[in-house]
Design a protein around this motif. Structure first.
Motif, mmCIF file in Angstrom:
data_model
loop_
_atom_site.group_PDB
_atom_site.id
_atom_site.type_symbol
_atom_site.label_atom_id
_atom_site.label_comp_id
_atom_site.label_asym_id
_atom_site.label_seq_id
_atom_site.Cartn_x
_atom_site.Cartn_y
_atom_site.Cartn_z
ATOM 1 N N LEU A 151 0.839 -1.206 0.000
ATOM 2 C CA LEU A 151 0.000 0.000 0.000
ATOM 3 C C LEU A 151 0.866 1.245 0.000
ATOM 4 N N GLY A 152 1.709 1.368 -1.026
ATOM 5 C CA GLY A 152 2.575 2.540 -1.146
ATOM 6 C C GLY A 152 1.916 3.605 -2.006
ATOM 7 N N GLY A 153 2.746 4.440 -2.594
ATOM 8 C CA GLY A 153 2.250 5.587 -3.346
ATOM 9 C C GLY A 153 1.286 5.200 -4.463
ATOM 10 N N ASN B 294 -1.325 -9.858 6.093
ATOM 11 C CA ASN B 294 0.037 -9.325 6.134
ATOM 12 C C ASN B 294 0.928 -10.263 5.320
ATOM 13 N N TYR B 295 2.228 -9.969 5.249
ATOM 14 C CA TYR B 295 3.106 -10.761 4.387
ATOM 15 C C TYR B 295 3.320 -12.181 4.915
ATOM 16 N N GLN B 296 3.088 -12.376 6.225
ATOM 17 C CA GLN B 296 3.272 -13.716 6.786
ATOM 18 C C GLN B 296 2.065 -14.619 6.500
ATOM 19 N N VAL C 53 1.955 -4.740 -6.021
ATOM 20 C CA VAL C 53 2.383 -3.338 -6.180
ATOM 21 C C VAL C 53 3.552 -3.048 -5.228
ATOM 22 N N LEU C 54 4.491 -3.975 -5.220
ATOM 23 C CA LEU C 54 5.653 -3.910 -4.325
ATOM 24 C C LEU C 54 6.889 -3.462 -5.098
ATOM 25 N N PRO C 55 7.997 -3.151 -4.384
ATOM 26 C CA PRO C 55 9.262 -2.886 -5.096
ATOM 27 C C PRO C 55 9.578 -4.021 -6.075
ATOM 28 N N ASN C 56 10.194 -3.655 -7.195
ATOM 29 C CA ASN C 56 10.362 -4.563 -8.330
ATOM 30 C C ASN C 56 10.875 -5.959 -7.984
ATOM 31 N N ALA C 57 11.878 -6.028 -7.121
ATOM 32 C CA ALA C 57 12.508 -7.324 -6.844
ATOM 33 C C ALA C 57 11.587 -8.245 -6.053
ATOM 34 N N MET C 58 10.488 -7.707 -5.502
ATOM 35 C CA MET C 58 9.561 -8.538 -4.741
ATOM 36 C C MET C 58 8.414 -9.058 -5.598
ATOM 37 N N HIS C 59 8.328 -8.595 -6.854
ATOM 38 C CA HIS C 59 7.219 -9.014 -7.719
ATOM 39 C C HIS C 59 7.180 -10.535 -7.890
ATOM 40 N N CYS D 84 0.553 -7.889 -12.081
ATOM 41 C CA CYS D 84 1.843 -7.549 -11.496
ATOM 42 C C CYS D 84 2.300 -6.225 -12.081
ATOM 43 N N GLU D 85 2.786 -5.364 -11.219
ATOM 44 C CA GLU D 85 3.258 -4.063 -11.714
ATOM 45 C C GLU D 85 4.512 -4.211 -12.572
ATOM 46 N N LYS D 86 4.805 -3.161 -13.323
ATOM 47 C CA LYS D 86 5.994 -3.109 -14.155
ATOM 48 C C LYS D 86 7.181 -2.650 -13.332
ATOM 49 N N PRO D 87 8.412 -2.982 -13.651
ATOM 50 C CA PRO D 87 8.761 -4.069 -14.556
ATOM 51 C C PRO D 87 8.391 -5.395 -13.894
ATOM 52 N N MET D 88 7.997 -6.373 -14.726
ATOM 53 C CA MET D 88 7.523 -7.648 -14.183
ATOM 54 C C MET D 88 8.497 -8.244 -13.162
ATOM 55 N N TRP E 56 13.615 2.916 -2.262
ATOM 56 C CA TRP E 56 14.022 1.589 -2.769
ATOM 57 C C TRP E 56 14.439 1.691 -4.234
ATOM 58 N N ARG E 57 13.977 2.735 -4.923
ATOM 59 C CA ARG E 57 14.336 2.889 -6.340
ATOM 60 C C ARG E 57 15.840 3.099 -6.535
ATOM 61 N N LEU E 58 16.524 3.550 -5.468
ATOM 62 C CA LEU E 58 17.971 3.786 -5.565
ATOM 63 C C LEU E 58 18.777 2.603 -5.032
ATOM 64 N N GLU F 286 19.271 -3.818 -4.947
ATOM 65 C CA GLU F 286 18.698 -5.096 -4.564
ATOM 66 C C GLU F 286 17.171 -5.106 -4.676
ATOM 67 N N ARG F 287 16.549 -4.003 -4.372
ATOM 68 C CA ARG F 287 15.082 -3.970 -4.441
ATOM 69 C C ARG F 287 14.539 -3.474 -5.777
ATOM 70 N N SER F 288 15.313 -2.654 -6.498
ATOM 71 C CA SER F 288 14.814 -2.059 -7.744
ATOM 72 C C SER F 288 15.268 -2.824 -8.985
ATOM 73 N N GLY G 281 2.834 9.923 -18.299
ATOM 74 C CA GLY G 281 2.313 10.136 -16.943
ATOM 75 C C GLY G 281 0.828 9.792 -16.861
ATOM 76 N N TYR G 282 0.242 10.072 -15.691
ATOM 77 C CA TYR G 282 -1.153 9.677 -15.489
ATOM 78 C C TYR G 282 -2.131 10.625 -16.159
ATOM 79 N N GLU G 283 -1.760 11.903 -16.206
ATOM 80 C CA GLU G 283 -2.733 12.856 -16.740
ATOM 81 C C GLU G 283 -2.053 13.922 -17.581
HETATM 82 P P1 NAD Z 1 6.263 2.916 -2.945
HETATM 83 O O1 NAD Z 1 7.643 3.007 -2.392
HETATM 84 O O2 NAD Z 1 5.402 4.118 -2.850
HETATM 85 O O3 NAD Z 1 5.488 1.699 -2.282
HETATM 86 C C1 NAD Z 1 6.082 0.441 -2.074
HETATM 87 C C2 NAD Z 1 5.258 -0.324 -1.051
HETATM 88 O O4 NAD Z 1 5.890 -1.580 -0.811
HETATM 89 C C3 NAD Z 1 5.157 0.391 0.300
HETATM 90 O O5 NAD Z 1 3.848 0.280 0.794
HETATM 91 C C4 NAD Z 1 6.110 -0.396 1.183
HETATM 92 O O6 NAD Z 1 5.718 -0.386 2.547
HETATM 93 C C5 NAD Z 1 5.992 -1.787 0.598
HETATM 94 N N1 NAD Z 1 7.171 -2.621 0.873
HETATM 95 C C6 NAD Z 1 7.135 -3.877 1.332
HETATM 96 N N2 NAD Z 1 8.378 -4.357 1.491
HETATM 97 C C7 NAD Z 1 9.219 -3.363 1.166
HETATM 98 C C8 NAD Z 1 10.645 -3.256 1.135
HETATM 99 N N3 NAD Z 1 11.434 -4.276 1.464
HETATM 100 N N4 NAD Z 1 11.169 -2.084 0.749
HETATM 101 C C9 NAD Z 1 10.399 -1.044 0.367
HETATM 102 N N5 NAD Z 1 9.037 -1.090 0.363
HETATM 103 C C10 NAD Z 1 8.462 -2.247 0.763
HETATM 104 O O7 NAD Z 1 6.416 2.451 -4.462
HETATM 105 P P2 NAD Z 1 5.340 2.613 -5.628
HETATM 106 O O8 NAD Z 1 5.640 3.848 -6.373
HETATM 107 O O9 NAD Z 1 3.984 2.390 -5.097
HETATM 108 O O10 NAD Z 1 5.791 1.398 -6.585
HETATM 109 C C11 NAD Z 1 5.410 0.053 -6.353
HETATM 110 C C12 NAD Z 1 5.445 -0.724 -7.674
HETATM 111 O O11 NAD Z 1 4.503 -0.138 -8.556
HETATM 112 C C13 NAD Z 1 6.773 -0.673 -8.409
HETATM 113 O O12 NAD Z 1 7.028 -1.900 -9.027
HETATM 114 C C14 NAD Z 1 6.586 0.407 -9.455
HETATM 115 O O13 NAD Z 1 7.377 0.200 -10.611
HETATM 116 C C15 NAD Z 1 5.120 0.255 -9.768
HETATM 117 N N6 NAD Z 1 4.511 1.514 -10.218
HETATM 118 C C16 NAD Z 1 3.835 1.529 -11.395
HETATM 119 C C17 NAD Z 1 3.255 2.676 -11.865
HETATM 120 C C18 NAD Z 1 2.486 2.667 -13.139
HETATM 121 O O14 NAD Z 1 2.144 3.742 -13.623
HETATM 122 N N7 NAD Z 1 2.176 1.523 -13.699
HETATM 123 C C19 NAD Z 1 3.369 3.848 -11.127
HETATM 124 C C20 NAD Z 1 4.049 3.821 -9.916
HETATM 125 C C21 NAD Z 1 4.621 2.646 -9.478
#
Ligand code: NAD
Length: 333
Positions: free
Chosen positions: A10-12, A57-59, A76-82, A98-102, A167-169, A172-174, A262-264
């Motif tokens: 439940l991130g951005g 939860n994750y468990q 919708v998690l960081p890329n490496a967790m997809h 699954c969000e991009k990148p797969m 995590w984008r930087l 390991e996660r990106s 972008g979105y809009e």
């Molecule tokens: P974000 O950082 O806002 O959210 C990531 C979520 O993952 C958070 O809720 C965080 O708590 C959770 N999480 C669980 N384990 C984590 C860990 N080990 N490290 C970091 N966070 C952890 O990221 P976001 O922008 O929501 O991106 C999530 C995914 O969605 C990415 O794969 C991104 O590429 C994708 N995305 C796609 C679009 C699109 O337009 N299709 C737009 C934004 C993001």
């Protein structure tokens, strides 16, 4: 019946785009959530009226297998967790978006596809632009050769990274920098303009002007994709510069979207004038389209196989950049 979606992470993106979009969808709805943060569970439960039994939860996530309310798991998690969460969702018998990148490696993407096959569930990637009228028009202009054969493509996509900590930087996660996050839209744009995948790529990393941020992933990258009929796509992606366009030149005309990815606020123009399309709530259209394809057992227009294809291209781009710009042929077998 509307299919129930559970958002994992439940991130951005989930908070500001997917959950609001799920208030407008017709074929699916927000049925559940998976989060590691109890306070988020409380907020979302109240805001979206989610019953306790649909909050994981994750468990305890794997218990979602027994939950009849959940038809689709959206990762919708960081890329490496997809990979891990897609595979766990498939084993639980749920369709997956699954969000991009797969994935962050070809092997992970292959394991994800295999898990979905074995468990007889479908997999789609969150490629929202396939549902957008501006991008659908670009597909038509290019693939149907409305202005004759496409001769070249250019696409740039980037934004300015704020501070450290994302995590984008973290490699390991990106799995990598702007290429994985933003450049993938350029790869996609070139492929759907032509309806084909590149046969080879060459690439170069850009200069690092902010070493405090970019010690693990590239700050920017430029690359060139070569298609079988000699068409070239020139692309760039950056975390240090805002850029956002997709262009095509054909024998008898041209087109340009910008803002494009972008979105809009999308705008487009062709050699014949302005493109007049509405800006739609893309994520709502995307999830409605994906839910419908799952429900009808049709394969999605953005299937897992397309995600794998793109991961192969991304990995070839990195291979070329690491080698200092060697031409890297890509095999899709
Ligand atoms: P974000 O950082 O806002 O959210 C990531 C979520 O993952 C958070 O809720 C965080 O708590 C959770 N999480 C669980 N384990 C984590 C860990 N080990 N490290 C970091 N966070 C952890 O990221 P976001 O922008 O929501 O991106 C999530 C995914 O969605 C990415 O794969 C991104 O590429 C994708 N995305 C796609 C679009 C699109 O337009 N299709 C737009 C934004 C993001």
């Amino acid at each position: 019946k509307k299919l129930g979606i559970a958002l994992v992470g439940l991130g951005g993106y989930s908070t500001h785009q997917l959950a609001p979009a799920l208030q407008e969808t017709k074929n699916c709805y927000l049925a559940g959530i998976v989060t590691g943060t109890p306070s988020k569970a409380e907020t979302w439960k109240a805001k979206y009226n989610i019953p306790d039994k649909n909050i994981y939860n994750y468990q305890n996530f794997d218990q979602i297998a027994e939950n009849k309310d959940i038809d689709i798991v959206y990762v919708v998690l960081p890329n490496a967790m997809h990979a891990e969460y897609t595979i766990r969702a498939a084993k639980a018998g749920k369709h997956v978006i699954c969000e991009k990148p797969m994935a962050t490696s070809v092997e992970d993407a292959q394991r994800m596809l295999e898990a979905c096959r074995q468990n007889k569930v479908q997999l789609a990637i969150g490629y929202r632009l396939h549902y957008d009228p501006f991008h659908q028009r670009v597909m038509e202009l290019g693939q149907k050769q409305v202005f004759g054969k496409v001769k070249s493509i250019r696409a740039h996509n980037g934004f300015t990274m704020g501070g450290p900590g994302s995590w984008r930087l973290d490699r390991e996660r990106s799995g990598g920098g702007p290429l994985m996050d933003m450049g993938i839209y350029c790869v996609q744009g070139a492929c759907y303009t032509l309806g084909k995948a590149p046969v080879a790529v060459t690439a170069k990393f850009g200069e690092v002007t902010r070493p405090e941020l970019f010690s693990e992933v590239e700050q920017s990258i430029s690359w060139r994709m070569e298609f079988e009929d000699g068409v070239i796509a020139e692309c760039n992606s950056s975390y240090a510069e805002r850029e956002d366009f997709l262009e095509g030149k054909a024998e008898k005309g041209w087109w340009r979207l910008g803002p494009s990815f972008g979105y809009e606020g999308k705008q487009g123009e062709t050699s014949q004038g302005r493109m007049n399309y509405p800006n739609i709530f893309e994520q709502a259209w995307q999830m409605d389209g994906q839910a419908e394809s799952f429900r009808n057992n049709n394969s999605s227009i953005v299937p897992g196989e397309m995600g794998l294809r793109d991961v192969r291209i991304l990995m070839a781009i990195y291979e070329s950049a690491r080698s200092g710009g060697k031409r890297v042929p890509i095999s899709y077998k």
